[in-house]
Design a protein around this motif. Sequence first.
Motif, PDB file in Angstrom:
ATOM      1  N   PHE A 138       0.832  -1.205   0.000  1.00 32.82           N
ATOM      2  CA  PHE A 138       0.000   0.000   0.000  1.00 32.82           C
ATOM      3  C   PHE A 138       0.868   1.258   0.000  1.00 32.82           C
ATOM      4  O   PHE A 138       1.909   1.315   0.659  1.00 32.82           O
ATOM      5  N   PHE A 139       0.391   2.270  -0.741  1.00 38.28           N
ATOM      6  CA  PHE A 139       1.167   3.473  -0.989  1.00 38.28           C
ATOM      7  C   PHE A 139       0.429   4.711  -0.506  1.00 38.28           C
ATOM      8  O   PHE A 139      -0.794   4.821  -0.675  1.00 38.28           O
ATOM      9  N   SER A 140       1.183   5.660   0.058  1.00 39.44           N
ATOM     10  CA  SER A 140       0.627   6.956   0.408  1.00 39.44           C
ATOM     11  C   SER A 140       0.609   7.834  -0.832  1.00 39.44           C
ATOM     12  O   SER A 140       1.186   7.488  -1.872  1.00 39.44           O
ATOM     13  N   ALA A 141      -0.024   9.000  -0.726  1.00 38.01           N
ATOM     14  CA  ALA A 141      -0.160   9.884  -1.880  1.00 38.01           C
ATOM     15  C   ALA A 141       1.183  10.342  -2.420  1.00 38.01           C
ATOM     16  O   ALA A 141       1.317  10.627  -3.615  1.00 38.01           O
ATOM     17  N   ASP A 142       2.194  10.411  -1.562  1.00 35.51           N
ATOM     18  CA  ASP A 142       3.512  10.867  -2.027  1.00 35.51           C
ATOM     19  C   ASP A 142       4.389   9.713  -2.516  1.00 35.51           C
ATOM     20  O   ASP A 142       5.573   9.896  -2.781  1.00 35.51           O
ATOM     21  N   GLY A 143       3.813   8.519  -2.634  1.00 36.14           N
ATOM     22  CA  GLY A 143       4.555   7.401  -3.206  1.00 36.14           C
ATOM     23  C   GLY A 143       5.329   6.553  -2.227  1.00 36.14           C
ATOM     24  O   GLY A 143       6.069   5.649  -2.639  1.00 36.14           O
ATOM     25  N   GLN A 144       5.178   6.808  -0.946  1.00 31.60           N
ATOM     26  CA  GLN A 144       5.871   5.992   0.048  1.00 31.60           C
ATOM     27  C   GLN A 144       5.153   4.657   0.237  1.00 31.60           C
ATOM     28  O   GLN A 144       3.913   4.606   0.273  1.00 31.60           O
ATOM     29  N   VAL A 145       5.914   3.583   0.351  1.00 27.04           N
ATOM     30  CA  VAL A 145       5.337   2.279   0.677  1.00 27.04           C
ATOM     31  C   VAL A 145       5.097   2.246   2.180  1.00 27.04           C
ATOM     32  O   VAL A 145       6.029   2.422   2.969  1.00 27.04           O
ATOM     33  N   LEU A 146       3.854   2.045   2.578  1.00 30.32           N
ATOM     34  CA  LEU A 146       3.492   2.113   3.986  1.00 30.32           C
ATOM     35  C   LEU A 146       3.833   0.809   4.700  1.00 30.32           C
ATOM     36  O   LEU A 146       3.607  -0.286   4.177  1.00 30.32           O
ATOM     37  N   ASP A 147       4.370   0.950   5.911  1.00 35.28           N
ATOM     38  CA  ASP A 147       4.726  -0.200   6.733  1.00 35.28           C
ATOM     39  C   ASP A 147       3.512  -0.560   7.582  1.00 35.28           C
ATOM     40  O   ASP A 147       3.311  -0.023   8.667  1.00 35.28           O
ATOM     41  N   LEU A 148       2.684  -1.478   7.061  1.00 34.50           N
ATOM     42  CA  LEU A 148       1.427  -1.827   7.710  1.00 34.50           C
ATOM     43  C   LEU A 148       1.382  -3.323   8.007  1.00 34.50           C
ATOM     44  O   LEU A 148       2.008  -4.128   7.323  1.00 34.50           O
ATOM     45  N   ASP A 149       0.599  -3.666   9.023  1.00 32.53           N
ATOM     46  CA  ASP A 149       0.440  -5.074   9.366  1.00 32.53           C
ATOM     47  C   ASP A 149      -0.176  -5.853   8.209  1.00 32.53           C
ATOM     48  O   ASP A 149       0.231  -6.981   7.916  1.00 32.53           O
ATOM     49  N   LEU A 150      -1.146  -5.250   7.526  1.00 34.19           N
ATOM     50  CA  LEU A 150      -1.788  -5.940   6.413  1.00 34.19           C
ATOM     51  C   LEU A 150      -0.781  -6.248   5.308  1.00 34.19           C
ATOM     52  O   LEU A 150      -0.786  -7.344   4.732  1.00 34.19           O
ATOM     53  N   SER A 151       0.088  -5.305   4.992  1.00 29.45           N
ATOM     54  CA  SER A 151       1.124  -5.541   3.980  1.00 29.45           C
ATOM     55  C   SER A 151       2.064  -6.662   4.404  1.00 29.45           C
ATOM     56  O   SER A 151       2.493  -7.468   3.580  1.00 29.45           O
ATOM     57  N   ALA A 152       2.385  -6.695   5.679  1.00 35.40           N
ATOM     58  CA  ALA A 152       3.294  -7.733   6.185  1.00 35.40           C
ATOM     59  C   ALA A 152       2.682  -9.116   6.055  1.00 35.40           C
ATOM     60  O   ALA A 152       3.392 -10.123   6.056  1.00 35.40           O
ATOM     61  N   ARG A 153       1.347  -9.169   5.902  1.00 36.35           N
ATOM     62  CA  ARG A 153       0.659 -10.452   5.752  1.00 36.35           C
ATOM     63  C   ARG A 153       0.395 -10.808   4.292  1.00 36.35           C
ATOM     64  O   ARG A 153      -0.172 -11.854   3.998  1.00 36.35           O
ATOM     65  N   ALA A 154       0.810  -9.929   3.372  1.00 37.56           N
ATOM     66  CA  ALA A 154       0.589 -10.182   1.946  1.00 37.56           C
ATOM     67  C   ALA A 154       1.508 -11.289   1.448  1.00 37.56           C
ATOM     68  O   ALA A 154       2.693 -11.314   1.755  1.00 37.56           O
ATOM     69  N   THR A 155       0.951 -12.185   0.644  1.00 34.23           N
ATOM     70  CA  THR A 155       1.734 -13.305   0.110  1.00 34.23           C
ATOM     71  C   THR A 155       2.365 -12.900  -1.229  1.00 34.23           C
ATOM     72  O   THR A 155       2.167 -13.550  -2.257  1.00 34.23           O
ATOM     73  N   SER A 156       3.113 -11.824  -1.195  1.00 36.20           N
ATOM     74  CA  SER A 156       3.786 -11.312  -2.387  1.00 36.20           C
ATOM     75  C   SER A 156       5.187 -10.858  -1.999  1.00 36.20           C
ATOM     76  O   SER A 156       5.565 -10.910  -0.823  1.00 36.20           O
ATOM     77  N   MET A 157       5.944 -10.414  -2.977  1.00 32.53           N
ATOM     78  CA  MET A 157       7.311  -9.991  -2.727  1.00 32.53           C
ATOM     79  C   MET A 157       7.365  -8.749  -1.850  1.00 32.53           C
ATOM     80  O   MET A 157       6.480  -7.894  -1.904  1.00 32.53           O
ATOM     81  N   ALA A 158       8.430  -8.638  -1.082  1.00 33.95           N
ATOM     82  CA  ALA A 158       8.667  -7.453  -0.273  1.00 33.95           C
ATOM     83  C   ALA A 158       9.029  -6.278  -1.187  1.00 33.95           C
ATOM     84  O   ALA A 158       9.507  -6.477  -2.311  1.00 33.95           O
ATOM     85  N   PRO A 159       8.809  -5.030  -0.729  1.00 36.76           N
ATOM     86  CA  PRO A 159       9.140  -3.865  -1.550  1.00 36.76           C
ATOM     87  C   PRO A 159      10.574  -3.873  -2.065  1.00 36.76           C
ATOM     88  O   PRO A 159      10.831  -3.471  -3.205  1.00 36.76           O
ATOM     89  N   ALA A 160      11.515  -4.336  -1.250  1.00 33.64           N
ATOM     90  CA  ALA A 160      12.916  -4.374  -1.693  1.00 33.64           C
ATOM     91  C   ALA A 160      13.085  -5.301  -2.888  1.00 33.64           C
ATOM     92  O   ALA A 160      13.849  -5.007  -3.819  1.00 33.64           O
ATOM     93  N   ASP A 161      12.375  -6.425  -2.887  1.00 32.12           N
ATOM     94  CA  ASP A 161      12.422  -7.355  -4.022  1.00 32.12           C
ATOM     95  C   ASP A 161      11.756  -6.745  -5.251  1.00 32.12           C
ATOM     96  O   ASP A 161      12.229  -6.905  -6.381  1.00 32.12           O
ATOM     97  N   LEU A 162      10.656  -6.043  -5.047  1.00 30.06           N
ATOM     98  CA  LEU A 162       9.957  -5.421  -6.167  1.00 30.06           C
ATOM     99  C   LEU A 162      10.862  -4.406  -6.868  1.00 30.06           C
ATOM    100  O   LEU A 162      10.847  -4.289  -8.103  1.00 30.06           O
ATOM    101  N   ARG A 163      11.643  -3.674  -6.103  1.00 31.99           N
ATOM    102  CA  ARG A 163      12.515  -2.651  -6.703  1.00 31.99           C
ATOM    103  C   ARG A 163      13.615  -3.264  -7.568  1.00 31.99           C
ATOM    104  O   ARG A 163      14.217  -2.576  -8.381  1.00 31.99           O
TER     105      ARG A 163
END
Length: 329
Positions: free
Chosen positions: A245-270
């Motif tokens: 999940f992203f804020s309006a300024d493009g920051q990837v938010l550090d949220l519990d829901l994101s931590a539970r996502a079964t997808s790559m971490a932001p560092a891997d995506l980059r």
Amino acid sequence: MIDGEASLATRAAWLYFAAGLTQSEVAERLNIQSTKAHRLIARASREGMIRVFVEGPVAECVALENVLAERFGLGFCRVAPDLGEGDWPLKALALEGASFLRQILERGEHKIIGVGHGRTLAAVVEQLPQTPARDVQFVSLLGGLTRKFAANPFDVIHRLAERTGAEAYLLPVPVFANSVADRAVLMQQYGIAEVYALAREASLLFVGVGQIHSDGFLVSSGMIKPDEVVELKRAGACADLLGRFFSADGQVLDLDLSARATSMAPADLRAHRIVAIGGGLAKVAALRAVLRSGLLHGLIIDEVTAQALVTDKPETTSGKTKTKGRKGK
């Protein structure tokens, strides 16, 4: 059992659209009356047997592509001409996305392609003609089940396999685990860990962009609960990409829901080359947020939404200067 009439309609459409025969010539070739040839061609069009790609630039769209690519540091941008569809330009996006995917497969430069899911990507695959790609592997980039363990109706991985004959790998887990600990257990299971590892080897990720809304895809598909949307908005989230999940300024938010996502971490995506597809004026804020993040290499968007992004004042990405044409893995 093969429908003989449908087969004849397909053959008539092929002779008319691909071979360039007139309806009279089609009738003569198939030994049928001209009126029946007309009906068969009409049936083929009506039942979606025909996939049409018009190759060539549209000046206004090219201008928008150049501005968006320069403004957000994209390696490339494709703008689909406006078809007058209103708030949700699904057909325009699907046609442009299918054209992009077909060209990627024909060039054969990517052997492992990661894909997201959602209504727009599903529409893209529906527009994709049969395109043999047996040396390509498609892999899901996040779980394909809802929390009720119902299959996601817009999971595209099986449709891609049918269209291309390629191997396709599904992550048979929910998009979001119930807890961070549950996610760790799920992702270590035999088979799932291998699919996840394959996704990290993909040289191209083709994904959709979601908005954070109580009527949005995440809620309607059962991926998250309405009260979680409230929490996401409270945290400042306005966009979703692969469960991040992203804020309006493009920051990837550090949220519990994101931590539970079964997808790559932001560092891997980059570390990957990501091409996103999305459009509709309701998604302007979400698209702008993801563009500001600097994660995207490419964008496929419709003309009206692109114009809305362009007419807004120029943006800066999240705390860094971007170089045009950045390439990831």
